[in-house]
Design a protein around this motif. Sequence first.
Motif, PDB file in Angstrom:
ATOM      1  N   THR A  43      86.691  53.510  -6.985  1.00  0.00           N
ATOM      2  CA  THR A  43      86.795  54.970  -7.013  1.00  0.00           C
ATOM      3  C   THR A  43      88.255  55.418  -6.979  1.00  0.00           C
ATOM      4  O   THR A  43      88.664  56.312  -7.726  1.00  0.00           O
ATOM      5  CB  THR A  43      86.025  55.583  -5.833  1.00  0.00           C
ATOM      6  OG1 THR A  43      84.634  55.265  -5.949  1.00  0.00           O
ATOM      7  CG2 THR A  43      86.191  57.097  -5.802  1.00  0.00           C
ATOM      8  N   PHE A  44      89.044  54.787  -6.122  1.00  0.00           N
ATOM      9  CA  PHE A  44      90.467  55.129  -6.066  1.00  0.00           C
ATOM     10  C   PHE A  44      91.166  54.764  -7.375  1.00  0.00           C
ATOM     11  O   PHE A  44      92.048  55.488  -7.836  1.00  0.00           O
ATOM     12  CB  PHE A  44      91.139  54.419  -4.883  1.00  0.00           C
ATOM     13  CG  PHE A  44      91.012  55.164  -3.592  1.00  0.00           C
ATOM     14  CD1 PHE A  44      91.891  56.183  -3.266  1.00  0.00           C
ATOM     15  CD2 PHE A  44      90.000  54.865  -2.695  1.00  0.00           C
ATOM     16  CE1 PHE A  44      91.780  56.886  -2.081  1.00  0.00           C
ATOM     17  CE2 PHE A  44      89.866  55.550  -1.503  1.00  0.00           C
ATOM     18  CZ  PHE A  44      90.758  56.574  -1.193  1.00  0.00           C
ATOM     19  N   MET A 149      86.490  62.037  -7.066  1.00  0.00           N
ATOM     20  CA  MET A 149      86.067  60.836  -6.351  1.00  0.00           C
ATOM     21  C   MET A 149      84.569  60.886  -6.050  1.00  0.00           C
ATOM     22  O   MET A 149      83.870  59.870  -6.115  1.00  0.00           O
ATOM     23  CB  MET A 149      86.883  60.693  -5.066  1.00  0.00           C
ATOM     24  CG  MET A 149      88.355  60.430  -5.306  1.00  0.00           C
ATOM     25  SD  MET A 149      89.369  60.497  -3.810  1.00  0.00           S
ATOM     26  CE  MET A 149      88.882  58.962  -3.026  1.00  0.00           C
ATOM     27  N   GLY A 150      84.091  62.086  -5.731  1.00  0.00           N
ATOM     28  CA  GLY A 150      82.665  62.244  -5.472  1.00  0.00           C
ATOM     29  C   GLY A 150      81.812  62.058  -6.711  1.00  0.00           C
ATOM     30  O   GLY A 150      80.621  61.731  -6.615  1.00  0.00           O
ATOM     31  N   ALA A 194      76.633  57.634  -0.436  1.00  0.00           N
ATOM     32  CA  ALA A 194      77.014  58.138   0.893  1.00  0.00           C
ATOM     33  C   ALA A 194      78.448  58.650   0.903  1.00  0.00           C
ATOM     34  O   ALA A 194      78.735  59.721   1.447  1.00  0.00           O
ATOM     35  CB  ALA A 194      76.828  57.049   1.940  1.00  0.00           C
ATOM     36  N   SER A 195      79.367  57.895   0.296  1.00  0.00           N
ATOM     37  CA  SER A 195      80.762  58.339   0.305  1.00  0.00           C
ATOM     38  C   SER A 195      80.927  59.637  -0.477  1.00  0.00           C
ATOM     39  O   SER A 195      81.731  60.507  -0.100  1.00  0.00           O
ATOM     40  CB  SER A 195      81.666  57.250  -0.272  1.00  0.00           C
ATOM     41  OG  SER A 195      81.348  56.996  -1.633  1.00  0.00           O
ATOM     42  N   ILE A 203      84.555  67.329   1.401  1.00  0.00           N
ATOM     43  CA  ILE A 203      85.993  67.547   1.590  1.00  0.00           C
ATOM     44  C   ILE A 203      86.535  68.465   0.507  1.00  0.00           C
ATOM     45  O   ILE A 203      87.304  69.399   0.783  1.00  0.00           O
ATOM     46  CB  ILE A 203      86.742  66.198   1.588  1.00  0.00           C
ATOM     47  CG1 ILE A 203      86.486  65.460   2.898  1.00  0.00           C
ATOM     48  CG2 ILE A 203      88.249  66.407   1.380  1.00  0.00           C
ATOM     49  CD1 ILE A 203      87.053  64.059   2.928  1.00  0.00           C
ATOM     50  N   SER A 204      86.142  68.218  -0.733  1.00  0.00           N
ATOM     51  CA  SER A 204      86.599  69.058  -1.839  1.00  0.00           C
ATOM     52  C   SER A 204      86.174  70.506  -1.646  1.00  0.00           C
ATOM     53  O   SER A 204      86.978  71.434  -1.828  1.00  0.00           O
ATOM     54  CB  SER A 204      86.043  68.520  -3.160  1.00  0.00           C
ATOM     55  OG  SER A 204      86.397  69.355  -4.238  1.00  0.00           O
ATOM     56  N   SER A 205      84.919  70.730  -1.269  1.00  0.00           N
ATOM     57  CA  SER A 205      84.429  72.094  -1.075  1.00  0.00           C
ATOM     58  C   SER A 205      85.152  72.787   0.074  1.00  0.00           C
ATOM     59  O   SER A 205      85.496  73.978  -0.019  1.00  0.00           O
ATOM     60  CB  SER A 205      82.921  72.070  -0.808  1.00  0.00           C
ATOM     61  OG  SER A 205      82.218  71.590  -1.936  1.00  0.00           O
TER      62      SER A 205
END
Length: 246
Positions: A43-44, A149-150, A194-195, A203-205
Motif C-alpha cells: 500500500t505504501f 491508501m484506503g 481492516a486497515s 483518517i482521510s475523512s
Amino acid sequence: MDILSILGAIFGLVALVGGSILKGAGLSGLWSPAAFVIVIIGTFAAILLQTPLSSFRRALAILPWVFRPPPHDPKALIAQMVEWSTLARKQGLLALEPLLEQQHDPFLRKGLQMVVDGMEPEAIRQMLEIESHAQTRRDIAAAKVFEGMGIYAPTLGIIGAVLGLMAVMKNLADPSKLGHGIAAAFTATIYGIASANLAFLPISSKLKGIVHRQEVEREMLIEGLLSIAEGENPRNIESRLSGFVH
C-alpha cells in the motif's frame, strides 16, 4: 486531544482483536509477516508512486491532527476582531501595528499587516482568498493520500489472499497443511479491509473535516479584517461574523 479519535482507535482495535478471539482464531490468527509485506508495504509503495513528494510530506505533517487538531475557537476570534475594530476606530489603523508580533498564525498576521499598511479592501480580499484557496488545495491533496491508501489496501489484501491460496494449492498432497495455509491466505484480506476501514479512510475523512473547518475560519478572518479596514461599526462586525459560527 480529540477524544473521539482516541475512542475510535481503541474501539477499532478492540473490535478487530476481540472479534478474532471470540471467533476462535486467537491473536496468532492476526499475525502474518507475508500478509504484512504484501498489504501494508504494498500500500505504501502504491501511494508513493501516486503522490508528489510535497503532498506526501504535507500528509505526514498533518497526520497528528487526527488526535491533536489545530486550535479552533471562533468565538474568541470574533471577540478579537471586535476589539481590534474598536481600537482602530478610536486611534486609527496604525494603532494595530503593535499587535502584529503577537500573532502566531501567519495568515492572520499577513492580513493584519495589509490592513495596517492601508491597502485597498478589494486588494486585501483578492490576495488573502488566493492564499486561502491554495492552502486548502494543498491540505486536501494531503488528506487524499490516506484516502488513496484506503483504496489500494483492500485490493492488495485480495492479491495477498490469492498468493496464499496459490501456495496452498502446491500442498494439496499434504492435508495437514491445508487448514493453516488457507487461514494464512485470508489474513491478508483482513489486513487490507481492516486497515482501509479502521484507519486510512477514517483518517482521510477526519483530516478533510479539519481542513474545511480551517477554510471557513480563514473566510471569517478575511471578512473581519476587511470590515476593520473599511471602518465598520464593531457591533455590525460581531453580528456578521457570528453567522460563520452558526
